[in-house]
Structures are given as C-alpha cells and as structure tokens.
Design an enzyme around this catalytic site. Structure first.
Site, PDB file in Angstrom:
ATOM      1  N   CYS A 161      49.499  41.415  40.014  1.00 26.99           N
ATOM      2  CA  CYS A 161      49.917  40.530  41.092  1.00 26.99           C
ATOM      3  C   CYS A 161      51.097  41.155  41.851  1.00 26.99           C
ATOM      4  CB  CYS A 161      50.240  39.142  40.549  1.00 26.99           C
ATOM      5  SG  CYS A 161      50.257  37.833  41.791  1.00 26.99           S
ATOM      6  N   HIS A 206      45.325  37.743  36.841  1.00 22.92           N
ATOM      7  CA  HIS A 206      46.248  37.781  35.705  1.00 22.92           C
ATOM      8  C   HIS A 206      45.502  37.786  34.366  1.00 22.92           C
ATOM      9  CE1 HIS A 206      50.170  36.882  37.730  1.00 22.92           C
ATOM     10  NE2 HIS A 206      49.373  36.380  38.654  1.00 22.92           N
ATOM     11  N   GLU A 211      46.778  38.517  31.533  1.00 22.37           N
ATOM     12  CA  GLU A 211      47.700  38.006  30.497  1.00 22.37           C
ATOM     13  C   GLU A 211      47.664  36.485  30.410  1.00 22.37           C
ATOM     14  OE1 GLU A 211      50.274  37.676  34.169  1.00 22.37           O
ATOM     15  OE2 GLU A 211      48.610  38.918  33.449  1.00 22.37           O
TER      16      GLU A 211
END
Length: 229
Positions: free
Chosen positions: A86, A203, A205
């Site tokens: 990002c 994302h 994660e």
C-alpha cells in the site's frame, strides 16, 4: 531469518505486519524507525501501509527522503528482499525502486473493501506457495492506488512478466468491472526485473489470521520464510 519493518511518522500498518511475522510465524522482527540507517542484520525489509508523513504532497513523496531509504536502496541492490504494501508500494515507486506511480482512484473515493486478485506467476519467492492463476482474497484500503505508467513502461512490465498480481473476478476474469481503482492492466502488484522487490496495494498481512475469517495472505509469508531458510 529476520524481518525489519520500517516505521514512519503516520505509519499505521506496521503492527499489523509484525502480528504476522512475529506473532503468527514467531520470527525475529525489528521495528526500524525511519531515521535509523543500519539494517545490515535484516533479510527482508518491509515498508508497510499507512499514511507516512500524513500523505502530504502525495503518498510517499516525503517518505522517500527519510534517512533509512538510502539503506533500503543498498539492501535491494545487494539482492536482498524488499516488500512494500500500500503506502509502501507508493514509496517504492517514488524512490525509483519500482517503475510507474500510484495515483488517485478512478472514482476519486477512498476504497476500503476486500477484493480478489489473481496470482500471475508462482516461480518467485513471494508466491511459491500459490498456484499460477490462483484467485485469492485480500483487503484494500487506499485513496491513491490506481497503478499508472507510460506505454513503454507497461509494455516492459508485461514482456518481462513483472506483474505479479491483478485484480480479477471470483473466476479469475480480468476486466474493468472487477478493477476497483482503475489501475492500468488491472495491476495490483509488481516486482522489479530481478524479483527481489515486491510492491502491491492489497494487504496480505490483513488476510493472514484464520481468526478473522480470511487467511489467503499467510501463504505469501510462509513461502518467503521457506525459501530464505
């Protein structure tokens, strides 16, 4: 192996990343303040999402001048791994480690959603635990995530197979209907020609813990660890 997660003023996804590397995978992880320059102990440098320097001027425009960035450039030149998510992807393009730019979303709105992306290749360290053309689900949260590059750069990216992820439908179809931000060629993530630098807007994660009902991203980290170890 050891992860280093860069922390800028305004970063807000650094702890999310550490939750995966240190919390789930139980690997050594160092939070690196942006003014630190010694990263020689790190195998993988992660530039996380967030709003470095409040996204003043444009996303990543100020962060590129932080002292740690020169060390990250040398880290990358040495063939070590750099992963930008990002805002991290935006910073990597600003500093020139990846080509192109991330500009305002097509509809000029901030998007916070879950999207599907297609894995374009699985012969790199980042995607070795995925299948080629596999469709996975990741969250996105950005206002300037539309990938843009000139015609020659786009052609080179495609010819060199540097596009690692594309936005797609549940069946893996690539079209504008399933392109959330208007990125050219539906690009969600790219690598450099050597393959040791990855930048992506989604994302992984935030998709790595089964407790939150989505863990498609964990395979990326597990594959990375297996390859380096």
């Amino acid at each position: 192996m050891k992860f280093g997660i860069i922390v800028f003023p305004g970063s807000n996804c650094d702890r999310d990343m550490a939750t995966v590397t240190q919390g789930i995978l139980n690997l050594p992880t160092r939070m690196v303040w942006h003014q630190d320059t010694d990263i020689n102990d790190l195998d993988v440098v992660v530039i996380p999402g967030g709003f470095s320097y409040g996204d003043y001027l444009r996303c990543g425009a100020i962060a590129q001048f932080s002292p740690v960035m020169n060390s990250i450039i040398e880290h990358a030149k040495a063939g070590k791994y750099v992963f930008g998510v990002c805002n991290g992807f935006q910073i990597l393009t600003e500093v020139g480690l990846l080509p192109g730019a991330l500009i305002r979303n097509r509809d000029l709105h901030f998007i916070c959603d879950r999207v599907r992306v297609r894995v374009e290749r699985n012969d790199l360290i980042w995607t070795r635990k995925y299948s080629k053309q596999q469709v996975v689900t990741y969250p996105i949260a950005h206002g300037e995530g539309r990938y843009f590059a000139d015609e020659d750069t786009l052609k080179a990216l495609e010819e060199n197979n540097q596009v690692l992820f594309r936005y797609c439908s549940a069946r893996g179809e690539i079209n504008e209907e399933h392109n959330p931000n208007g990125s050219l060629n539906s690009i969600a993530g790219i690598v450099n020609q050597q393959g040791n630098i990855l930048g992506m807007m989604p994302h992984p994660e935030r998709a790595s813990d089964a407790a939150i009902g989505i863990n498609d991203g964990l395979a990326m980290f597990e594959g990375l660890v297996m390859a380096i170890a």
